[in-house]
Write a protein that holds these residues in place. Structure first.
Motif, mmCIF file in Angstrom:
data_model
loop_
_atom_site.group_PDB
_atom_site.id
_atom_site.type_symbol
_atom_site.label_atom_id
_atom_site.label_comp_id
_atom_site.label_asym_id
_atom_site.label_seq_id
_atom_site.Cartn_x
_atom_site.Cartn_y
_atom_site.Cartn_z
ATOM 1 N N HIS A 190 22.772 42.911 70.112
ATOM 2 C CA HIS A 190 23.607 43.043 68.914
ATOM 3 C C HIS A 190 25.079 43.121 69.314
ATOM 4 C CE1 HIS A 190 23.498 44.774 64.550
ATOM 5 N NE2 HIS A 190 24.383 43.813 64.688
ATOM 6 N N THR A 195 25.074 39.589 66.162
ATOM 7 C CA THR A 195 24.011 39.429 65.167
ATOM 8 C C THR A 195 22.861 40.382 65.482
ATOM 9 O OG1 THR A 195 23.106 37.568 66.425
ATOM 10 C CG2 THR A 195 24.513 37.028 64.554
ATOM 11 N N HIS A 199 17.352 38.503 63.519
ATOM 12 C CA HIS A 199 17.676 37.115 63.200
ATOM 13 C C HIS A 199 17.308 36.143 64.316
ATOM 14 C CE1 HIS A 199 19.646 38.485 59.617
ATOM 15 N NE2 HIS A 199 20.580 39.143 60.273
ATOM 16 N N VAL A 234 22.317 31.976 60.062
ATOM 17 C CA VAL A 234 22.990 33.261 60.255
ATOM 18 C C VAL A 234 24.064 33.125 61.323
ATOM 19 C CG1 VAL A 234 22.689 35.705 60.797
ATOM 20 C CG2 VAL A 234 20.853 34.451 59.636
ATOM 21 N N GLU A 235 25.265 33.642 61.015
ATOM 22 C CA GLU A 235 26.396 33.605 61.935
ATOM 23 C C GLU A 235 26.771 35.016 62.363
ATOM 24 O OE1 GLU A 235 29.625 30.869 60.970
ATOM 25 O OE2 GLU A 235 28.530 30.288 59.154
ATOM 26 N N PRO A 236 27.607 35.145 63.420
ATOM 27 C CA PRO A 236 28.049 36.480 63.841
ATOM 28 C C PRO A 236 28.633 37.272 62.675
ATOM 29 C CG PRO A 236 28.660 34.871 65.492
ATOM 30 C CD PRO A 236 28.110 34.098 64.336
ATOM 31 N N ASP A 238 26.340 38.839 60.894
ATOM 32 C CA ASP A 238 25.140 38.795 60.043
ATOM 33 C C ASP A 238 25.419 38.168 58.686
ATOM 34 O OD1 ASP A 238 23.520 39.890 62.006
ATOM 35 O OD2 ASP A 238 23.872 41.950 61.347
ATOM 36 N N TYR A 260 24.069 32.030 66.826
ATOM 37 C CA TYR A 260 23.911 31.371 65.536
ATOM 38 C C TYR A 260 22.433 31.036 65.381
ATOM 39 C CZ TYR A 260 28.919 30.981 66.256
ATOM 40 O OH TYR A 260 30.239 31.275 66.502
ATOM 41 N N HIS A 261 21.872 31.348 64.218
ATOM 42 C CA HIS A 261 20.427 31.282 64.055
ATOM 43 C C HIS A 261 20.048 30.378 62.880
ATOM 44 C CE1 HIS A 261 20.569 34.844 66.643
ATOM 45 N NE2 HIS A 261 21.458 35.320 65.802
ATOM 46 N N THR A 271 17.809 29.379 67.815
ATOM 47 C CA THR A 271 19.005 30.190 68.022
ATOM 48 C C THR A 271 19.881 29.501 69.053
ATOM 49 O OG1 THR A 271 18.080 32.350 67.407
ATOM 50 C CG2 THR A 271 19.846 32.346 69.026
#
Length: 482
Positions: A190, A195, A199, A234-236, A238, A260-261, A271
């Protein structure tokens, strides 16, 4: 192992053990124990009252003569009778992974798993991060006096590093990572990526250039808009992009290794992490990613081509590595070979053909398979006289700063790995990485290279992950959990 020996082992590792012949029931018990313990710590901290909770413990015991002769595990195997166990954490995150591992044990050995409380306390900071945010000196004293804190004496890689010799008087490891080692890495992930661990997807692309991130962001949003297999991006920070729009705001300042997910509901999405440059970053991020038990991680970065026949923009598919990076020497000595993973190599080459549209004969003019040398010296060109013999003797066809580290940590942590690099310069032949040449190279190759990585992950997912998690990455004495 006799009944009395078995009872003694249960007493040694914890208390309140219950047998389960059903994986879902065992998982429900694990989750209930964890949630009860975490809730107790949170409430106690809010009231500034002392409290202690313990990690759940999963145990599996095999008596002598109880191993079926027809046992054929899908991945994990217990070769000897004995008592096996592990502490567990974050059941909401790992439930599907544990289900597969527990079902494998129940199906193959026809013996129950046991769930109880361990004797390892749950550190408060791993349960609620805000407990250690903005602490005053008096708050810190309360924390130290009243709650368990992370214990580095119980947080290491001895299991993964094959350093534990079996002891009949002690439980044998059921998993590569203990609960404390897992929580340590989840917190670091994290921090480094910006993130939350929930994720992260099980197919991971690692890169060392921001332009790959830009291309991935565009691709990911288009995939979400199309409404197919991917549900969110999903980006940094969240920040979650879905068909209904953006929830939250991406981080204004990026973390050290932003992630990045592109998410699928089953977690088998992709990811992408921009790990930056250097083997230290490569080791750091893969040390922590390993606790998530991904299906594969793949390096898609740039390298220096070493052969005169290579052109800028050509691809390098690594099938061997010269580990001149040194960051893993203490954990995985250089005398340990790091072999290519056949399933990944085949998928990479097939993805190349699909994305470029070239046939197998034409691919050979654009793709070279061989040894990659990974160095810890970004200016290795200034030491060419000292490195000349090493490069030539190893038959290396490219130099980079991350690939061997990532592959070696994949081997060490039993995570399938691969490397596809793109030639961005040829310093031995006068083609240095100059700004104008690099910009032209980037425009032509980044998008295609990224798509090869994405297509490789899709092919591996379609062909089934069980073949990836074969025994080729496992030793003769291994935890049952892959």
């Amino acid at each position: 192992m006799s009944v009395s020996d078995q009872d003694g082992m249960f007493d040694q590792v914890g208390s309140g053990f219950m047998p389960f012949h059903d994986a879902e029931a065992a998982l429900d018990r694990i989750e209930a124990l964890y949630d009860e313990g975490a809730s107790r710590l949170r409430k106690a901290f809010e009231a500034r009252e002392p409290a202690e909770s313990y990690y759940p413990y999963l145990a599996f015991s095999l008596a002598r003569g109880s191993i079926p002769h027809d046992v054929k595990p899908r991945f994990g195997v217990l070769l000897e009778p004995g008592f096996y166990g592990t502490t567990l954490t974050r059941p909401a995150l790992f439930r599907s992974y544990w289900r597969a591992q527990i079902e494998n044990l129940l199906e193959c050995y026809r013996q129950p798993v046991h769930v109880g409380l361990s004797r390892r306390p749950m550190p408060l900071p791993y349960v609620m991060e805000e407990a250690v945010t903005g602490l005053t000196e008096s708050d810190l004293k309360i924390l130290q006096d009243n709650y368990a804190l992370p214990d580095l004496h119980a947080t290491d890689d001895r299991i993964a590093n094959c350093e534990i010799i079996p002891d009949p008087d002690a439980p044998r490891a059921l998993a590569l990572f203990t609960a404390e080692r897992t929580d340590y890495s989840l917190a670091r992930l994290h921090h480094y990526t910006g993130t939350a661990p929930r994720h992260f997807q099980r197919f991971i692309l690692l890169t060392n250039y921001q332009r790959y991130v830009d291309g991935f962001r565009d691709y990911a949003r288009a995939q979400v808009d199309a409404g197919g297999e991917y549900s969110a991006f999903v980006e940094p920070g969240d920040a979650i992009y879905s068909k209904t729009g953006m929830s939250g705001q991406p981080s204004a300042s990026l973390p050290q290794m932003p992630a990045y997910h592109l998410c699928r509901p089953d977690g088998d999405g992709i990811t992408l992490i921009n790990i930056g440059v250097g083997p230290s970053n490569a080791k750091t991020i893969t040390d922590h990613l390993a606790v998530l038990r991904p299906h594969c991680w793949l390096m898609v970065g740039h390298c220096a081509g070493l052969r005169r026949t290579q052109l800028l923009g050509d691809y390098v598919l690594a099938h061997g590595y010269v580990r001149d990076d040194h960051v893993l020497d203490d954990d995985l000595p250089t005398w340990v070979p790091v072999p290519p993973i056949a399933e990944v190599q085949v998928a990479l080459q097939e993805a190349m053909e699909r994305v470029t549209g070239l046939d197998e004969r034409e691919i050979k003019t654009r793709l070279r398979t061989g040894t990659v040398m990974t160095t810890d010296n970004r200016n290795w060109e200034l030491r060419l006289r000292a490195l000349f013999t090493q490069i030539n003797m190893s038959r290396s066809i490219a130099v980079d700063m991350e690939s061997a580290t990532i592959a070696a940590n994949g081997f060490r942590f039993r995570v399938p790995y691969g490397t596809l690099l793109c030639v961005s310069d040829k310093p031995l032949h006068g083609e240095l990485k100059l700004r104008g040449m690099a910009n032209a190279f980037y425009r032509e190759r980044v998008s295609q290279h990224l798509m090869v990585g994405i297509e490789t992950m899709r092919l591996l997912r379609e062909r089934g992950v069980e073949s990836l998690h074969s025994r080729k990455l496992r030793g003769f004495d291994e935890p049952a959990f892959r």
